[in-house]
Design a protein around this motif. Structure first.
Motif, PDB file in Angstrom:
ATOM      1  N   ARG A   1       0.833  -1.211   0.000  1.00 20.60           N
ATOM      2  CA  ARG A   1       0.000   0.000   0.000  1.00 20.60           C
ATOM      3  C   ARG A   1       0.863   1.255   0.000  1.00 20.60           C
ATOM      4  O   ARG A   1       0.595   2.226  -0.709  1.00 20.60           O
ATOM      5  N   ALA A   2       1.917   1.239   0.807  1.00 20.39           N
ATOM      6  CA  ALA A   2       2.796   2.405   0.865  1.00 20.39           C
ATOM      7  C   ALA A   2       3.488   2.647  -0.471  1.00 20.39           C
ATOM      8  O   ALA A   2       3.583   3.794  -0.940  1.00 20.39           O
ATOM      9  N   LEU A   3       3.956   1.582  -1.102  1.00 18.25           N
ATOM     10  CA  LEU A   3       4.651   1.736  -2.389  1.00 18.25           C
ATOM     11  C   LEU A   3       3.694   2.205  -3.476  1.00 18.25           C
ATOM     12  O   LEU A   3       4.074   3.035  -4.324  1.00 18.25           O
ATOM     13  N   ARG A   4       2.461   1.703  -3.456  1.00 24.02           N
ATOM     14  CA  ARG A   4       1.492   2.143  -4.465  1.00 24.02           C
ATOM     15  C   ARG A   4       1.137   3.619  -4.316  1.00 24.02           C
ATOM     16  O   ARG A   4       0.671   4.245  -5.266  1.00 24.02           O
ATOM     17  N   GLY A   5       1.356   4.156  -3.138  1.00 24.03           N
ATOM     18  CA  GLY A   5       1.083   5.573  -2.916  1.00 24.03           C
ATOM     19  C   GLY A   5       2.193   6.493  -3.400  1.00 24.03           C
ATOM     20  O   GLY A   5       2.024   7.713  -3.387  1.00 24.03           O
ATOM     21  N   LEU A   6       3.329   5.931  -3.832  1.00 24.52           N
ATOM     22  CA  LEU A   6       4.444   6.748  -4.316  1.00 24.52           C
ATOM     23  C   LEU A   6       4.155   7.256  -5.722  1.00 24.52           C
ATOM     24  O   LEU A   6       3.537   6.564  -6.547  1.00 24.52           O
ATOM     25  N   THR A   7       4.604   8.431  -6.023  1.00 25.73           N
ATOM     26  CA  THR A   7       4.394   9.026  -7.341  1.00 25.73           C
ATOM     27  C   THR A   7       4.984   8.141  -8.432  1.00 25.73           C
ATOM     28  O   THR A   7       6.142   7.717  -8.351  1.00 25.73           O
ATOM     29  N   GLY A   8       4.172   7.844  -9.425  1.00 25.64           N
ATOM     30  CA  GLY A   8       4.627   7.070 -10.573  1.00 25.64           C
ATOM     31  C   GLY A   8       4.524   5.570 -10.433  1.00 25.64           C
ATOM     32  O   GLY A   8       4.758   4.841 -11.405  1.00 25.64           O
ATOM     33  N   VAL A   9       4.161   5.068  -9.250  1.00 29.26           N
ATOM     34  CA  VAL A   9       4.042   3.623  -9.046  1.00 29.26           C
ATOM     35  C   VAL A   9       2.620   3.172  -9.346  1.00 29.26           C
ATOM     36  O   VAL A   9       1.667   3.668  -8.746  1.00 29.26           O
ATOM     37  N   ARG A  10       2.476   2.231 -10.274  1.00 23.09           N
ATOM     38  CA  ARG A  10       1.147   1.724 -10.637  1.00 23.09           C
ATOM     39  C   ARG A  10       0.766   0.492  -9.835  1.00 23.09           C
ATOM     40  O   ARG A  10      -0.385   0.298  -9.477  1.00 23.09           O
ATOM     41  N   ALA A  11       1.735  -0.362  -9.555  1.00 21.58           N
ATOM     42  CA  ALA A  11       1.446  -1.595  -8.826  1.00 21.58           C
ATOM     43  C   ALA A  11       2.703  -2.028  -8.086  1.00 21.58           C
ATOM     44  O   ALA A  11       3.829  -1.727  -8.512  1.00 21.58           O
ATOM     45  N   ALA A  12       2.512  -2.722  -6.973  1.00 22.31           N
ATOM     46  CA  ALA A  12       3.650  -3.200  -6.183  1.00 22.31           C
ATOM     47  C   ALA A  12       3.302  -4.548  -5.574  1.00 22.31           C
ATOM     48  O   ALA A  12       2.160  -4.775  -5.151  1.00 22.31           O
ATOM     49  N   PHE A  13       4.290  -5.440  -5.517  1.00 25.77           N
ATOM     50  CA  PHE A  13       4.111  -6.791  -5.006  1.00 25.77           C
ATOM     51  C   PHE A  13       5.300  -7.095  -4.089  1.00 25.77           C
ATOM     52  O   PHE A  13       6.457  -7.038  -4.517  1.00 25.77           O
ATOM     53  N   VAL A  14       4.996  -7.411  -2.843  1.00 24.13           N
ATOM     54  CA  VAL A  14       6.036  -7.517  -1.818  1.00 24.13           C
ATOM     55  C   VAL A  14       6.046  -8.911  -1.215  1.00 24.13           C
ATOM     56  O   VAL A  14       4.988  -9.510  -0.973  1.00 24.13           O
TER      57      VAL A  14
END
Length: 506
Positions: free
Chosen positions: A421-434
């Motif tokens: 959730r935190a990474l998806r909130g970063l500018t330019g990030v569309r999706a993140a998988f951790v």
């Protein structure tokens, strides 16, 4: 209120006689036809020795015939056991044994798989009595059987078993989850308003009927609401776009990545022309016009599981939640009690504190095949879901990952969903998988990130440090061009083991 499959079919035939119930390319069935044909087919099953209480496996792709067979069986009290067309021969044998399937109905072949050719010897499946090929099923039974089917259907009660559904978990052997007519129908009914399904809905849902998403969210939702379900055996971008256009689909539900892929294909040069103007808010947003899409996190992510017969938590799919609840799964539906407990002690935690989610209520499953009630439920009848989450002061539920997904870095607990959730909130990030990635000094935080604009790992790491505690900031990164590069299992869920392997190569 109708609370068995038979009662639902009779009521729908009365209320929506000439309305399409189920549609696939080239075939459609009205509610009156569905009522008549399922009773006729139920009579044929009685002639074949399939009676009330018999456990019947159904192995075939989505379509009108799947619905016809499933409702014919369940309206006279047979127990439906949907079987995955993705099963390997050992997986199919294990499922048949787990559910003690007595009668199997299957297609000869689907997508290169010939299921019946690989069945083990009869002695290895002691419960199995008969095998029926779908192509050879009779359309109806004799006159006497038809009268018996009509009477037998009316004897089915809400507490009678409806189906055994296999979970599509990402690890461990699938579980056979037992549901009754009453608990399943009430579970579907409780979530219709949140899903925005009503009698005017023309619903497309690409999930397979053999999983709870397709069976409960598709077939059962349409039947309970009196809606029209549009389906196809093998979704392909061009054929799906043509189907959505031709049938005037108003609601597209399913996995977001399916809608994303369809939207990308639609916008490519040479793609089939598509008119999706009938789609209403509440549909997966990638297919909606830009002006009808919500702000990230403002809409609830419907949350549920096979054991709850679909979503047990949500919020109207076309309505923004209060800002304090953004990113949540909404609130528990009427009839469902949710509590969050310490995973180790089982003691309820404080508001806002993460822990194990437990659920209780009349919509929860009857049990799990080959497990005692004591093995499945707590002493006060809660079901420990294995999901982690927290409830805020207004009772909105936030999902924090799976208990078997959380890991520790230098002794501190990391929840992958929180980092995502935190990474998806970063500018330019569309999706993140951790996920966790093994290292010389122990577990590390790994992230596969899809960005909308050029960036570097250094930039992402610096931005992440501003929103995450130091131990939660990923130290292993993979920058991907597209979500299609993320490894997934047959269910569409991210394959954590393959994701770890991919990150280890970086």
């Amino acid at each position: 209120m109708a609370d068995t499959i038979d009662a639902l079919l009779r009521d729908a035939a009365h209320r929506h006689a000439t309305k399409d119930a189920v549609v696939e390319p080239g075939t459609r069935l009205t509610y009156r036809e569905l009522d008549i044909q399922t009773l006729e087919l139920a009579a044929a099953f009685l002639d074949a020795g399939i009676n009330k209480g018999c456990r019947v496996g159904l192995l075939m792709p989505n379509g009108v015939q799947w619905a016809r067979i499933a409702f014919a069986l369940t309206r006279v009290g047979a127990v439906l056991v949907p079987l995955s067309t993705l099963f390997t021969p050992p997986e199919l044998s294990a499922a048949l044994r787990t559910a003690a399937v007595q009668h199997l109905i299957a297609v000869d072949e689907f997508r290169g798989r010939r299921y019946l050719d690989d069945l083990p010897p009869a002695g290895d499946l002691p419960a199995l009595r008969t095998v029926h090929r779908t192509a050879a099923l009779p359309a109806e039974g004799g006159g006497a059987a038809h009268r018996v089917a009509d009477v037998l259907a009316r004897t089915v009660r809400p507490a009678d078993p409806l189906a055994i559904l296999f979970t599509s978990g990402s690890s461990g052997a699938p579980k056979g989850v037992r549901h009754s007519h009453g608990n399943a129908i009430d579970a579907v009914r409780s979530g219709l308003a949140a899903r925005r399904v009503d009698a005017d809905t023309r619903l497309y849902l690409p999930m397979p009927f053999f999983w709870v998403g397709g069976f409960a969210g598709g077939l059962m939702s349409a039947l309970v609401a009196g809606a029209t379900l549009v389906t196809e055996a093998v979704p392909e971008p061009d054929s799906t776009l043509r189907l959505l256009t031709a049938e005037g689909v108003t609601l597209f539900r399913g996995w977001p990545d399916q809608a994303d892929a369809l939207a990308r294909h639609r916008d490519q040069a040479g793609a089939a022309p598509a008119d999706l103007s009938a789609l209403k808010p509440g549909s997966l947003e990638a297919l909606l016009p830009e002006g009808e899409r919500s702000r990230p996190g403002s809409r609830a992510r419907l949350f549920g599981m096979t054991e709850s017969f679909g979503p047990y938590c949500g919020y109207p799919a076309d309505t923004d939640m209060p800002e304090s609840a953004w990113g949540s799964c909404g609130k528990p539906f009427d009839g469902m009690t949710v509590r969050v407990v310490d995973p180790d002690t089982g003691t309820p935690v404080s508001t806002g504190e993460a822990g194990m989610i437990q659920i209780r209520g009349p919509h929860v499953m009857q049990g799990i095949c080959r497990r005692s009630r004591e093995e499945v439920f707590t002493a006060d009848r809660y079901y420990p879901t294995g999901d982690l989450g927290h409830l805020d002061a207004d009772k909105f539920l936030f999902f924090d990952g799976r208990a078997d997904d959380m890991f520790k870095v230098s002794g501190a607990t990391v929840y992958p969903s929180e980092v995502e959730r935190a990474l998806r909130g970063l500018t330019g990030v569309r999706a993140a998988f951790v996920t966790n990635v093994a290292g010389p000094a122990g577990e590390r935080v790994g992230a596969a990130v899809v960005c909308d604009a050029p960036t570097t790992v250094a930039d992402l790491r610096a931005a992440a440090r501003a929103v995450l505690s130091p131990f939660k900031v990923p130290t292993v990164w993979a920058l991907l061009d597209d979500e299609d590069a993320v490894p997934r299992g047959a269910t569409g869920k991210v394959d954590a083991a393959r994701l770890r392997a991919m990150l280890l190569l970086r």
